[in-house]
Design a protein around this motif. Structure first.
Motif, short mmCIF file in Angstrom:
data_model
loop_
_atom_site.label_atom_id
_atom_site.label_comp_id
_atom_site.label_asym_id
_atom_site.label_seq_id
_atom_site.Cartn_x
_atom_site.Cartn_y
_atom_site.Cartn_z
N ARG A 1 -8.92 4.79 -10.88
CA ARG A 1 -8.37 5.18 -12.19
C ARG A 1 -8.36 6.70 -12.28
N GLY A 2 -7.20 7.26 -12.56
CA GLY A 2 -7.07 8.70 -12.66
C GLY A 2 -6.91 9.37 -11.30
N GLY A 3 -6.96 8.59 -10.22
CA GLY A 3 -6.86 9.15 -8.87
C GLY A 3 -5.42 9.26 -8.40
N ALA A 4 -5.28 9.53 -7.13
CA ALA A 4 -3.97 9.70 -6.52
C ALA A 4 -3.13 8.44 -6.68
N LEU A 5 -1.85 8.64 -6.90
CA LEU A 5 -0.93 7.51 -7.11
C LEU A 5 -0.98 6.52 -5.95
N ALA A 6 -0.93 7.00 -4.72
CA ALA A 6 -0.94 6.09 -3.56
C ALA A 6 -2.20 5.23 -3.55
N ASP A 7 -3.33 5.82 -3.92
CA ASP A 7 -4.58 5.06 -3.97
C ASP A 7 -4.54 4.01 -5.08
N GLN A 8 -3.96 4.36 -6.22
CA GLN A 8 -3.84 3.39 -7.31
C GLN A 8 -2.94 2.23 -6.91
N VAL A 9 -1.81 2.54 -6.27
CA VAL A 9 -0.90 1.48 -5.84
C VAL A 9 -1.60 0.54 -4.86
N ASP A 10 -2.28 1.10 -3.86
CA ASP A 10 -2.98 0.28 -2.87
C ASP A 10 -4.03 -0.61 -3.53
N GLU A 11 -4.77 -0.06 -4.49
CA GLU A 11 -5.80 -0.85 -5.16
C GLU A 11 -5.17 -1.99 -5.98
N VAL A 12 -4.11 -1.69 -6.71
CA VAL A 12 -3.46 -2.73 -7.52
C VAL A 12 -2.94 -3.85 -6.62
N LEU A 13 -2.31 -3.51 -5.52
CA LEU A 13 -1.80 -4.54 -4.60
C LEU A 13 -2.95 -5.36 -4.01
N ALA A 14 -4.07 -4.72 -3.71
CA ALA A 14 -5.24 -5.44 -3.20
C ALA A 14 -5.81 -6.37 -4.27
N ARG A 15 -5.81 -5.94 -5.52
CA ARG A 15 -6.30 -6.79 -6.62
C ARG A 15 -5.40 -8.01 -6.78
N ILE A 16 -4.08 -7.80 -6.62
CA ILE A 16 -3.15 -8.93 -6.68
C ILE A 16 -3.42 -9.89 -5.54
N ASP A 17 -3.61 -9.37 -4.33
CA ASP A 17 -3.94 -10.23 -3.18
C ASP A 17 -5.16 -11.09 -3.47
#
Length: 118
Positions: free
Chosen positions: A34-50
């Motif tokens: 949260r509040g971090g780099a966009l690429a890191d946020q995208v990767d985390e969201v996709l991992a949460r979806i997985d």
């Protein structure tokens, strides 16, 4: 009557609800980045979806639709690069991307998804 299964539920909402062979995922945001780099946020969201899809008896190859809310449409190239690596080949869901004011200015994106499930 088909069973309704709620995953990662709390008094306000569920992370996912499975009913009649369909998994409905709530909007996923980056908690750890949260509040971090966009690429890191995208990767985390996709991992949460997985993770939610797996718990629902599904996976990204069974996605039916995705709605992506971005705080800034300028983020689209970073999002698309990660999405293209993540999505199962030949299994692209319908997808809508919109710019939105998210629940916190620290969130760069939120993704809502629906998938076929067991």
């Amino acid at each position: 009557m088909d069973e309704i299964r709620r995953i990662s539920a709390n008094p306000r909402m569920s992370g996912a609800v499975v009913h009649a062979g369909v998994a409905y995922l709530s909007g996923q945001v980056a908690i750890n980045h949260r509040g971090g780099a966009l690429a890191d946020q995208v990767d985390e969201v996709l991992a949460r979806i997985d993770a939610l899809l797996a718990e629902a008896g599904s996976d990204r190859s069974r996605l039916l639709t995705a709605t992506i809310m971005l705080s800034d449409m300028g983020a689209m190239p970073v999002l698309n690069a990660a999405w293209n690596r993540w999505i199962a080949p030949g299994c692209a869901p319908t997808r809508t991307s919109i710019q939105a004011v998210l629940a916190s200015p620290d969130y760069a994106l939120e993704i809502v998804a629906t998938a076929a499930a067991d």
